[in-house]
Write a protein that holds these residues in place. Structure first.
Motif, PDB file in Angstrom:
ATOM      1  N   PRO A 265       2.177   0.307  -0.795  1.00 50.62           N
ATOM      2  CA  PRO A 265       2.143  -0.621   0.345  1.00 50.62           C
ATOM      3  C   PRO A 265       2.899  -0.106   1.561  1.00 50.62           C
ATOM      4  O   PRO A 265       2.786  -0.692   2.640  1.00 50.62           O
ATOM      5  N   ASN A 266       3.653   0.969   1.393  1.00 48.95           N
ATOM      6  CA  ASN A 266       4.379   1.550   2.519  1.00 48.95           C
ATOM      7  C   ASN A 266       3.676   2.773   3.109  1.00 48.95           C
ATOM      8  O   ASN A 266       4.290   3.542   3.843  1.00 48.95           O
ATOM      9  N   TRP A 267       2.401   2.944   2.769  1.00 52.48           N
ATOM     10  CA  TRP A 267       1.545   3.900   3.477  1.00 52.48           C
ATOM     11  C   TRP A 267       0.751   3.089   4.494  1.00 52.48           C
ATOM     12  O   TRP A 267      -0.039   2.216   4.123  1.00 52.48           O
ATOM     13  N   ILE A 268       0.960   3.357   5.770  1.00 50.42           N
ATOM     14  CA  ILE A 268       0.368   2.552   6.835  1.00 50.42           C
ATOM     15  C   ILE A 268      -0.878   3.252   7.386  1.00 50.42           C
ATOM     16  O   ILE A 268      -0.779   4.319   8.002  1.00 50.42           O
ATOM     17  N   PRO A 269      -2.067   2.694   7.145  1.00 49.42           N
ATOM     18  CA  PRO A 269      -3.292   3.349   7.630  1.00 49.42           C
ATOM     19  C   PRO A 269      -3.425   3.244   9.145  1.00 49.42           C
ATOM     20  O   PRO A 269      -3.387   2.147   9.703  1.00 49.42           O
ATOM     21  N   ILE A 270      -3.558   4.369   9.806  1.00 46.06           N
ATOM     22  CA  ILE A 270      -3.780   4.360  11.259  1.00 46.06           C
ATOM     23  C   ILE A 270      -5.175   4.862  11.593  1.00 46.06           C
ATOM     24  O   ILE A 270      -5.608   4.812  12.742  1.00 46.06           O
ATOM     25  N   SER A 271      -5.889   5.352  10.583  1.00 45.92           N
ATOM     26  CA  SER A 271      -7.210   5.910  10.805  1.00 45.92           C
ATOM     27  C   SER A 271      -8.055   5.710   9.563  1.00 45.92           C
ATOM     28  O   SER A 271      -7.522   5.597   8.443  1.00 45.92           O
ATOM     29  N   SER A 272      -9.367   5.660   9.732  1.00 41.39           N
ATOM     30  CA  SER A 272     -10.267   5.459   8.598  1.00 41.39           C
ATOM     31  C   SER A 272     -11.545   6.255   8.791  1.00 41.39           C
ATOM     32  O   SER A 272     -11.997   6.463   9.922  1.00 41.39           O
ATOM     33  N   ASP A 273     -12.117   6.700   7.647  1.00 38.50           N
ATOM     34  CA  ASP A 273     -13.416   7.375   7.716  1.00 38.50           C
ATOM     35  C   ASP A 273     -14.556   6.416   7.412  1.00 38.50           C
ATOM     36  O   ASP A 273     -15.711   6.824   7.323  1.00 38.50           O
ATOM     37  N   GLY A 274     -14.240   5.122   7.213  1.00 37.48           N
ATOM     38  CA  GLY A 274     -15.262   4.132   6.906  1.00 37.48           C
ATOM     39  C   GLY A 274     -15.639   4.095   5.443  1.00 37.48           C
ATOM     40  O   GLY A 274     -16.447   3.263   5.032  1.00 37.48           O
ATOM     41  N   GLY A 275     -15.050   4.982   4.637  1.00 38.28           N
ATOM     42  CA  GLY A 275     -15.371   5.039   3.222  1.00 38.28           C
ATOM     43  C   GLY A 275     -14.167   4.820   2.339  1.00 38.28           C
ATOM     44  O   GLY A 275     -14.170   5.219   1.168  1.00 38.28           O
ATOM     45  N   GLY A 276     -13.108   4.206   2.869  1.00 34.07           N
ATOM     46  CA  GLY A 276     -11.933   3.910   2.071  1.00 34.07           C
ATOM     47  C   GLY A 276     -10.894   5.007   2.063  1.00 34.07           C
ATOM     48  O   GLY A 276     -10.001   5.007   1.205  1.00 34.07           O
ATOM     49  N   ASN A 277     -10.970   5.944   3.019  1.00 32.56           N
ATOM     50  CA  ASN A 277     -10.009   7.048   3.089  1.00 32.56           C
ATOM     51  C   ASN A 277      -9.327   7.038   4.451  1.00 32.56           C
ATOM     52  O   ASN A 277      -9.955   6.720   5.460  1.00 32.56           O
ATOM     53  N   HIS A 278      -8.055   7.440   4.464  1.00 30.15           N
ATOM     54  CA  HIS A 278      -7.258   7.243   5.669  1.00 30.15           C
ATOM     55  C   HIS A 278      -6.333   8.408   5.978  1.00 30.15           C
ATOM     56  O   HIS A 278      -5.925   9.158   5.080  1.00 30.15           O
ATOM     57  N   ILE A 279      -5.983   8.504   7.253  1.00 28.96           N
ATOM     58  CA  ILE A 279      -4.763   9.172   7.680  1.00 28.96           C
ATOM     59  C   ILE A 279      -3.740   8.057   7.845  1.00 28.96           C
ATOM     60  O   ILE A 279      -4.050   6.991   8.380  1.00 28.96           O
ATOM     61  N   GLY A 280      -2.528   8.287   7.329  1.00 28.07           N
ATOM     62  CA  GLY A 280      -1.550   7.218   7.379  1.00 28.07           C
ATOM     63  C   GLY A 280      -0.149   7.715   7.654  1.00 28.07           C
ATOM     64  O   GLY A 280       0.129   8.917   7.643  1.00 28.07           O
ATOM     65  N   ILE A 281       0.728   6.774   7.892  1.00 31.93           N
ATOM     66  CA  ILE A 281       2.145   7.043   8.107  1.00 31.93           C
ATOM     67  C   ILE A 281       2.895   6.618   6.853  1.00 31.93           C
ATOM     68  O   ILE A 281       2.797   5.478   6.411  1.00 31.93           O
ATOM     69  N   ASP A 282       3.649   7.535   6.276  1.00 29.95           N
ATOM     70  CA  ASP A 282       4.356   7.305   5.018  1.00 29.95           C
ATOM     71  C   ASP A 282       5.784   6.834   5.305  1.00 29.95           C
ATOM     72  O   ASP A 282       6.610   7.600   5.800  1.00 29.95           O
ATOM     73  N   LEU A 283       6.059   5.571   4.986  1.00 32.53           N
ATOM     74  CA  LEU A 283       7.394   5.022   5.189  1.00 32.53           C
ATOM     75  C   LEU A 283       8.202   4.982   3.889  1.00 32.53           C
ATOM     76  O   LEU A 283       9.316   4.453   3.870  1.00 32.53           O
ATOM     77  N   ASP A 284       7.628   5.532   2.825  1.00 34.20           N
ATOM     78  CA  ASP A 284       8.303   5.533   1.528  1.00 34.20           C
ATOM     79  C   ASP A 284       8.103   6.899   0.856  1.00 34.20           C
ATOM     80  O   ASP A 284       7.480   6.998  -0.202  1.00 34.20           O
ATOM     81  N   PRO A 285       8.640   7.968   1.459  1.00 34.37           N
ATOM     82  CA  PRO A 285       8.399   9.322   0.935  1.00 34.37           C
ATOM     83  C   PRO A 285       9.147   9.576  -0.370  1.00 34.37           C
ATOM     84  O   PRO A 285      10.065   8.823  -0.732  1.00 34.37           O
TER      85      PRO A 285
END
Length: 518
Positions: free
Chosen positions: A110-130
């Protein structure tokens, strides 16, 4: 700094695309998102959204063709992943961090914040819990198809700089689909998905942590291989460079004796070497990234070469020649171990495996059960070869307070009283066993699944009194006895053993009736 980075990126974007970014988000909108997610945006992420709140529906995909999510879209995607992260099953899905110990190896967080999507359930995200080595705010990939998670950039700012540099110098491709729809992608290959491209990129962008193997070194390595290894490399990868960078290697029953060529594969995370003729594991001692290692069916005796693999979580040694388990005590990250049918008899070193959760083993005496009962972290236990074990020998298992799943093979028991202390037990499987009295099962308040594989229980009808049981698997005769006693509350959709045509018809009709009722 981040404002100037965003400004320069927009200047380059305007060279290729009509304006497509949304107006800014407000401070209140960001704070509402932060409140729901129970997080605080890193400063560069906050500034990005205070500059533009995502992109228009027909935009080209800000992140190399992947759309820039608005806050509303971000929250919608996040809610889905939050629900998945709350399910226990997600811990059983494979996940790998590159580099190791930078991203927590989960399917969802839940601490991976999606900022981008390919429309198929995959994302580029910001990791706040490394993970231990990672950085808060690092840019990662995650999603339905993203088993391997990569640290794309240390910070969002670095990723935006990389995008700007790519627009200035390449490589990228502009994809024109229709007059009013233009997209772009990373690299010179048309329509290359960015989340595919990162698998062969030097990452993190701007400050690569992966020196890899240059082509000259890899070519020299390949030229020294014998014909057998040359053939293996050719079958697995397009070229030696890709072989050296692979994260998973499947080498089952390949007639391998010498595995020295694997020394070049220093970044492999999962290595399957089952059913070979390997005796020396020395070439694996530099595989510091290794997470899963399968050695079953090989004549291995000495585990010392792998004792320092600090990231190793899964080790499978079934049907090997291992006689000393002491090196396993040094594997601090070990979570899963299979030591079925090995000659080792001293299981005491396993007590030092403080994170061990899944264990499959052969038991030949009561002392081994006592040693196993001291592994307090165990959640799933599979015991085989129990012919000489008595009820009283099983009593120490009451110490396993976290146990959720228990499988026992080849045992004859008067009763199951040793289970009464298992307050968290959810799944119980007996195989090729004989049980006289199963009354203790009624006391297991969390038992949801019972499976009897080639196993008889004299008073089987008592389990109909279980308030928690939801699934039962056994023979047709056992199903036929229980189906009316359980009054539809138990799932009988799994059958153990063969059935006659008449029995199969009765079973099938019953399942159809239950579906109609539900």
């Amino acid at each position: 700094m981040i404002l100037s980075v965003i400004k320069h990126l927009k200047e380059e974007l305007h060279q290729h695309f009509q304006p497509f970014l949304n107006p800014p988000a407000t401070v209140n909108e960001i704070e509402e998102v932060e409140k729901e997610m129970n997080i605080t945006f890193p400063e560069d992420l906050r500034t990005l959204y205070l500059t533009h709140n995502g992109e228009k529906e027909m935009g080209p995909g800000l992140f190399f063709g992947l759309s820039f999510l608005s806050l509303e879209e971000m929250v919608r995607e996040w809610r889905t992943w939050k629900e998945i992260a709350d399910d226990d099953w997600q811990d059983e899905v494979d996940a790998y961090s590159v580099p190791p110990v930078w991203i927590k190896e989960k399917y969802a967080n839940p601490n991976w914040i999606p900022i981008s999507s390919d429309g198929g359930g995959n994302h580029i995200g910001i990791d706040l819990d490394p993970d231990k080595e990672g950085k808060v705010g690092q840019v990662i990939n995650f999603g339905a198809d993203e088993e391997v998670k990569y640290v794309i950039a240390y910070h969002l700012k670095d990723f935006l700089i990389h995008m700007t540099n790519t627009l200035k110098e390449g490589p990228y491709t502009i994809d024109e689909y229709e007059e009013d729809f233009i997209s772009w992608s990373y690299g010179e290959e048309e329509e290359l998905h960015f989340l595919d491209a990162i698998r062969s990129m030097a990452l993190p962008v701007l400050k690569s942590q992966s020196p890899g193997h240059d082509q000259e070194h890899t070519d020299s390595w390949f030229s020294q291989l014998d014909a057998h290894w040359t053939s293996i490399v050719g079958e697995i990868a397009e070229n030696p460079q890709k072989f050296s960078r692979m994260k998973r290697l499947l080498l089952i029953n390949e007639d391998l004796r010498d595995i020295k060529p694997l020394e070049i594969c220093s970044n492999v995370r999962e290595l399957i070497l089952s059913a070979n003729h390997i005796e020396d594991l020395t070439p694996l001692q530099q595989m510091v990234s290794l997470k899963k290692l399968y050695l079953g069916g090989s004549p291995i005796q000495d585990l010392k070469p792998i004792a320092q693999l600090d990231n190793l979580q899964n080790l499978h040694l079934a049907n090997t020649k291992v006689i000393d388990l002491q090196p396993i005590a040094d594997l601090s990250a070990l979570k899963e171990l299979d030591i079925i049918d090995i000659p080792a008899v001293d299981y005491h070193p396993l007590q030092d495996c403080k994170n061990l959760e899944i264990l499959k083993m052969t038991i030949s005496n009561a002392d081994q059960l006592k040693e196993v009962s001291n592994i307090g972290s165990l959640k799933k236990l599979h015991l085989q070869g129990m012919k000489n074990i008595k009820e009283e020998d099983l009593q120490p298992l009451a110490n396993l307070k976290k146990l959720k799943s228990l499988t026992i093979e080849n045992i004859c028991l008067e009763n199951l009283d040793f289970l009464r202390a298992q307050n968290k037990l959810q799944t119980l499987i007996f195989e090729d066993s004989v049980i006289q009295d199963g009354s203790a099962l009624v006391q297991l308040k969390r038992l949801t699944a019972l499976e009897l594989r080639g196993t008889s229980m004299t008073n089987l009808e008592v389990i109909a009194r279980s308030a928690s049981l939801k699934k039962f698997a056994g023979s047709f005769a056992q199903f036929n006895l229980l189906k009316d006693l359980c009054k539809g509350k138990v799932d009988f959709s799994k059958m153990v053993g063969e059935m006659s045509d008449e029995e199969g018809e009765i079973w099938s009709d019953y399942l159809d009736e239950q579906r109609e009722i539900s």
